[in-house]
Design a protein around this motif. Structure first.
Motif, PDB file in Angstrom:
ATOM      1  N   SER A  28       1.144  -1.217   0.000  1.00  0.00           N
ATOM      2  CA  SER A  28      -0.119   0.016  -0.046  1.00  0.00           C
ATOM      3  C   SER A  28       0.859   1.252   0.032  1.00  0.00           C
ATOM      4  N   TYR A  29       0.640   2.033  -0.940  1.00  0.00           N
ATOM      5  CA  TYR A  29       1.341   3.405  -1.085  1.00  0.00           C
ATOM      6  C   TYR A  29       0.578   4.555  -0.451  1.00  0.00           C
ATOM      7  N   SER A  30       1.424   5.570  -0.102  1.00  0.00           N
ATOM      8  CA  SER A  30       0.610   6.906   0.444  1.00  0.00           C
ATOM      9  C   SER A  30      -0.100   7.465  -0.848  1.00  0.00           C
ATOM     10  N   GLY A  31      -1.191   8.172  -0.292  1.00  0.00           N
ATOM     11  CA  GLY A  31      -1.972   8.666  -1.262  1.00  0.00           C
ATOM     12  C   GLY A  31      -1.435  10.258  -1.508  1.00  0.00           C
ATOM     13  N   ASP A  32      -1.368  10.890  -2.781  1.00  0.00           N
ATOM     14  CA  ASP A  32      -1.100  12.316  -2.866  1.00  0.00           C
ATOM     15  C   ASP A  32      -2.045  13.121  -2.473  1.00  0.00           C
ATOM     16  N   GLN A  33      -1.452  14.195  -1.408  1.00  0.00           N
ATOM     17  CA  GLN A  33      -2.346  14.842  -0.385  1.00  0.00           C
ATOM     18  C   GLN A  33      -1.588  16.389  -0.783  1.00  0.00           C
ATOM     19  N   TYR A 154      -6.835  15.167  -2.047  1.00  0.00           N
ATOM     20  CA  TYR A 154      -6.444  13.714  -1.800  1.00  0.00           C
ATOM     21  C   TYR A 154      -6.632  12.964  -2.865  1.00  0.00           C
ATOM     22  N   THR A 155      -5.625  12.438  -3.534  1.00  0.00           N
ATOM     23  CA  THR A 155      -5.638  11.360  -4.610  1.00  0.00           C
ATOM     24  C   THR A 155      -5.179  10.258  -3.883  1.00  0.00           C
ATOM     25  N   PRO A 156      -6.403   9.093  -3.735  1.00  0.00           N
ATOM     26  CA  PRO A 156      -5.740   7.756  -3.070  1.00  0.00           C
ATOM     27  C   PRO A 156      -5.133   7.039  -4.160  1.00  0.00           C
ATOM     28  N   ILE A 157      -4.120   6.123  -4.034  1.00  0.00           N
ATOM     29  CA  ILE A 157      -3.605   5.103  -4.699  1.00  0.00           C
ATOM     30  C   ILE A 157      -4.021   3.598  -4.138  1.00  0.00           C
ATOM     31  N   LYS A 158      -4.442   2.989  -5.167  1.00  0.00           N
ATOM     32  CA  LYS A 158      -5.073   1.495  -4.676  1.00  0.00           C
ATOM     33  C   LYS A 158      -3.711   0.664  -4.465  1.00  0.00           C
TER      34      LYS A 158
END
Length: 189
Positions: A28-33, A154-158
Protein backbone atom coordinates in the motif's frame (compact mmCIF):
# COMPACT_ATOMS: atom_id res chain seq x y z
CA UNK A 1 -9.94 -84.72 9.09
CA UNK A 2 -9.96 -81.83 6.84
CA UNK A 3 -12.41 -79.10 7.49
CA UNK A 4 -13.10 -76.12 5.41
CA UNK A 5 -12.10 -72.84 6.79
CA UNK A 6 -13.46 -69.43 5.83
CA UNK A 7 -10.93 -66.53 6.02
CA UNK A 8 -12.06 -62.97 5.56
CA UNK A 9 -9.45 -60.29 5.32
CA UNK A 10 -10.32 -56.62 5.05
CA UNK A 11 -8.19 -53.55 4.34
CA UNK A 12 -9.58 -50.09 5.03
CA UNK A 13 -9.43 -47.27 2.61
CA UNK A 14 -6.91 -44.49 3.40
CA UNK A 15 -7.36 -40.96 2.20
CA UNK A 16 -4.31 -38.78 1.61
CA UNK A 17 -4.54 -35.00 1.99
CA UNK A 18 -1.83 -32.54 0.96
CA UNK A 19 -2.31 -28.84 1.48
CA UNK A 20 -0.25 -25.77 0.82
CA UNK A 21 -1.31 -22.50 2.48
CA UNK A 22 -2.24 -19.55 0.37
CA UNK A 23 0.18 -16.64 0.28
CA UNK A 24 -0.87 -13.04 0.11
CA UNK A 25 1.22 -9.89 -0.26
CA UNK A 26 -0.19 -6.39 -0.03
CA UNK A 27 1.72 -3.24 -0.89
CA UNK A 28 0.00 0.00 0.00
CA UNK A 29 1.39 3.39 -1.00
CA UNK A 30 0.56 6.75 0.49
CA UNK A 31 -1.93 8.80 -1.41
CA UNK A 32 -1.11 12.19 -2.88
CA UNK A 33 -2.31 14.99 -0.62
CA UNK A 34 -2.11 18.72 -1.29
CA UNK A 35 -3.21 21.35 1.21
CA UNK A 36 -3.58 24.97 0.20
CA UNK A 37 -4.64 27.81 2.43
CA UNK A 38 -4.65 31.30 1.00
CA UNK A 39 -3.76 34.05 3.43
CA UNK A 40 -6.60 35.62 5.37
CA UNK A 41 -7.45 39.23 4.67
CA UNK A 42 -6.70 41.55 7.55
CA UNK A 43 -7.57 45.23 7.63
CA UNK A 44 -6.56 47.50 10.47
CA UNK A 45 -7.53 51.10 10.96
CA UNK A 46 -6.78 53.27 13.94
CA UNK A 47 -7.44 56.73 15.23
CA UNK A 48 -4.56 58.42 17.03
CA UNK A 49 -4.65 58.90 20.78
CA UNK A 50 -5.06 62.40 22.21
CA UNK A 51 -2.91 63.70 25.06
CA UNK A 52 -3.73 67.15 26.41
CA UNK A 53 -1.58 68.85 29.05
CA UNK A 54 -2.80 72.12 30.58
CA UNK A 55 -0.04 73.71 32.66
CA UNK A 56 -1.44 77.25 32.67
CA UNK A 57 -2.47 76.94 36.33
CA UNK A 58 1.07 75.84 37.30
CA UNK A 59 2.64 78.79 35.44
CA UNK A 60 0.15 81.10 37.05
CA UNK A 61 1.02 79.71 40.51
CA UNK A 62 4.68 80.42 39.77
CA UNK A 63 3.73 83.98 38.68
CA UNK A 64 5.08 83.24 35.22
CA UNK A 65 1.79 83.20 33.41
CA UNK A 66 0.61 85.71 30.81
CA UNK A 67 1.23 89.30 31.97
CA UNK A 68 -2.26 90.54 31.14
CA UNK A 69 -3.84 87.69 33.10
CA UNK A 70 -1.67 88.55 36.14
CA UNK A 71 -2.59 92.25 35.86
CA UNK A 72 -6.26 91.37 35.59
CA UNK A 73 -5.99 89.27 38.74
CA UNK A 74 -4.37 92.17 40.63
CA UNK A 75 -6.87 94.75 39.37
CA UNK A 76 -9.78 92.52 40.30
CA UNK A 77 -8.64 92.74 43.95
CA UNK A 78 -8.41 96.56 44.00
CA UNK A 79 -12.01 97.25 45.02
CA UNK A 80 -11.81 95.01 48.09
CA UNK A 81 -8.31 96.30 48.93
CA UNK A 82 -9.60 99.89 48.74
CA UNK A 83 -12.54 99.09 51.01
CA UNK A 84 -10.29 97.33 53.55
CA UNK A 85 -7.83 100.27 53.52
CA UNK A 86 -10.72 102.70 53.95
CA UNK A 87 -12.01 100.71 56.94
CA UNK A 88 -8.51 100.67 58.43
CA UNK A 89 -8.18 104.49 58.03
CA UNK A 90 -11.54 104.97 59.70
CA UNK A 91 -10.41 102.78 62.59
CA UNK A 92 -7.12 104.67 62.85
CA UNK A 93 -9.10 107.94 62.85
CA UNK A 94 -11.24 106.66 65.70
CA UNK A 95 -8.10 105.58 67.56
CA UNK A 96 -6.55 109.05 67.17
CA UNK A 97 -9.81 110.77 68.14
CA UNK A 98 -10.03 108.78 71.36
CA UNK A 99 -8.33 111.17 73.74
CA UNK A 100 -9.18 109.10 76.78
CA UNK A 101 -6.66 106.46 75.77
CA UNK A 102 -3.48 106.86 77.80
CA UNK A 103 -1.33 105.26 75.08
CA UNK A 104 0.14 107.24 72.21
CA UNK A 105 -2.19 106.52 69.28
CA UNK A 106 0.32 107.76 66.67
CA UNK A 107 3.08 105.45 67.99
CA UNK A 108 0.70 102.46 67.99
CA UNK A 109 -0.41 103.19 64.42
CA UNK A 110 3.22 103.58 63.24
CA UNK A 111 4.20 100.32 64.95
CA UNK A 112 1.31 98.43 63.32
CA UNK A 113 2.22 99.89 59.88
CA UNK A 114 5.73 98.42 60.12
CA UNK A 115 4.40 94.86 60.54
CA UNK A 116 1.32 95.19 58.28
CA UNK A 117 0.94 92.64 55.52
CA UNK A 118 -0.02 93.79 52.04
CA UNK A 119 -3.69 93.28 51.32
CA UNK A 120 -2.94 92.52 47.66
CA UNK A 121 -2.47 88.84 46.85
CA UNK A 122 0.40 88.74 44.36
CA UNK A 123 0.14 84.96 43.88
CA UNK A 124 -2.56 84.37 41.25
CA UNK A 125 -2.93 80.64 42.06
CA UNK A 126 -2.09 78.52 45.06
CA UNK A 127 0.93 76.34 44.29
CA UNK A 128 -0.17 72.71 44.47
CA UNK A 129 0.82 69.33 43.11
CA UNK A 130 -2.25 69.08 40.85
CA UNK A 131 -1.91 72.40 39.05
CA UNK A 132 -1.01 70.55 35.85
CA UNK A 133 -4.07 68.91 34.29
CA UNK A 134 -3.51 65.93 32.04
CA UNK A 135 -6.22 64.27 29.98
CA UNK A 136 -5.63 61.27 27.78
CA UNK A 137 -8.05 59.76 25.28
CA UNK A 138 -6.81 56.46 23.84
CA UNK A 139 -7.24 55.90 20.14
CA UNK A 140 -9.41 53.18 18.69
CA UNK A 141 -8.15 50.25 16.65
CA UNK A 142 -10.61 48.59 14.28
CA UNK A 143 -9.65 45.10 13.16
CA UNK A 144 -11.42 43.27 10.35
CA UNK A 145 -10.27 39.72 9.57
CA UNK A 146 -11.76 37.66 6.76
CA UNK A 147 -10.61 34.04 7.15
CA UNK A 148 -9.85 31.89 4.11
CA UNK A 149 -10.93 28.30 3.70
CA UNK A 150 -8.46 25.44 3.61
CA UNK A 151 -8.41 23.54 0.30
CA UNK A 152 -7.50 19.87 0.67
CA UNK A 153 -7.03 17.62 -2.37
CA UNK A 154 -6.37 13.94 -1.82
CA UNK A 155 -5.73 11.36 -4.54
CA UNK A 156 -5.79 7.82 -3.15
CA UNK A 157 -3.54 5.10 -4.66
CA UNK A 158 -5.00 1.62 -4.79
CA UNK A 159 -3.02 -1.01 -2.92
CA UNK A 160 -1.33 -3.77 -4.91
CA UNK A 161 -2.57 -7.15 -3.74
CA UNK A 162 -0.98 -10.40 -4.96
CA UNK A 163 -2.51 -13.72 -3.98
CA UNK A 164 -0.88 -17.11 -4.58
CA UNK A 165 -3.68 -19.55 -4.07
CA UNK A 166 -3.18 -22.43 -1.77
CA UNK A 167 -3.49 -26.03 -2.90
CA UNK A 168 -5.44 -28.84 -1.37
CA UNK A 169 -5.02 -32.31 -2.88
CA UNK A 170 -7.23 -35.09 -1.62
CA UNK A 171 -6.54 -38.54 -3.00
CA UNK A 172 -7.08 -42.16 -2.19
CA UNK A 173 -3.84 -43.42 -0.77
CA UNK A 174 -5.04 -47.00 -0.19
CA UNK A 175 -8.02 -48.71 -1.64
CA UNK A 176 -10.33 -50.61 0.59
CA UNK A 177 -10.60 -54.33 -0.11
CA UNK A 178 -12.15 -57.52 1.23
CA UNK A 179 -10.68 -60.89 0.48
CA UNK A 180 -12.68 -63.98 1.34
CA UNK A 181 -10.82 -67.27 1.09
CA UNK A 182 -12.05 -70.75 1.70
CA UNK A 183 -9.22 -73.05 2.59
CA UNK A 184 -8.93 -76.51 3.96
CA UNK A 185 -8.02 -76.79 7.52
CA UNK A 186 -6.23 -79.68 8.98
CA UNK A 187 -7.37 -80.02 12.53
CA UNK A 188 -4.42 -82.07 13.62
CA UNK A 189 -1.72 -80.09 12.19
Amino acid sequence: MNELRLSIRQTFAAIGIESRAAQQSIQSYSGDQQIKQPQAEMNFSSTPAQLEIDSSQAWSALAKGPHMEWNQQLYSQMKSVFLQNLAQRVQEGHQMANITNKRNAFADIAKNKVFDQSLVNYIPETPDYDNVHISYSPGDVDTAITPSLVEIEYTPIKPEIQVDRGKLDIYLRQKNSISIDVTTYDWYK
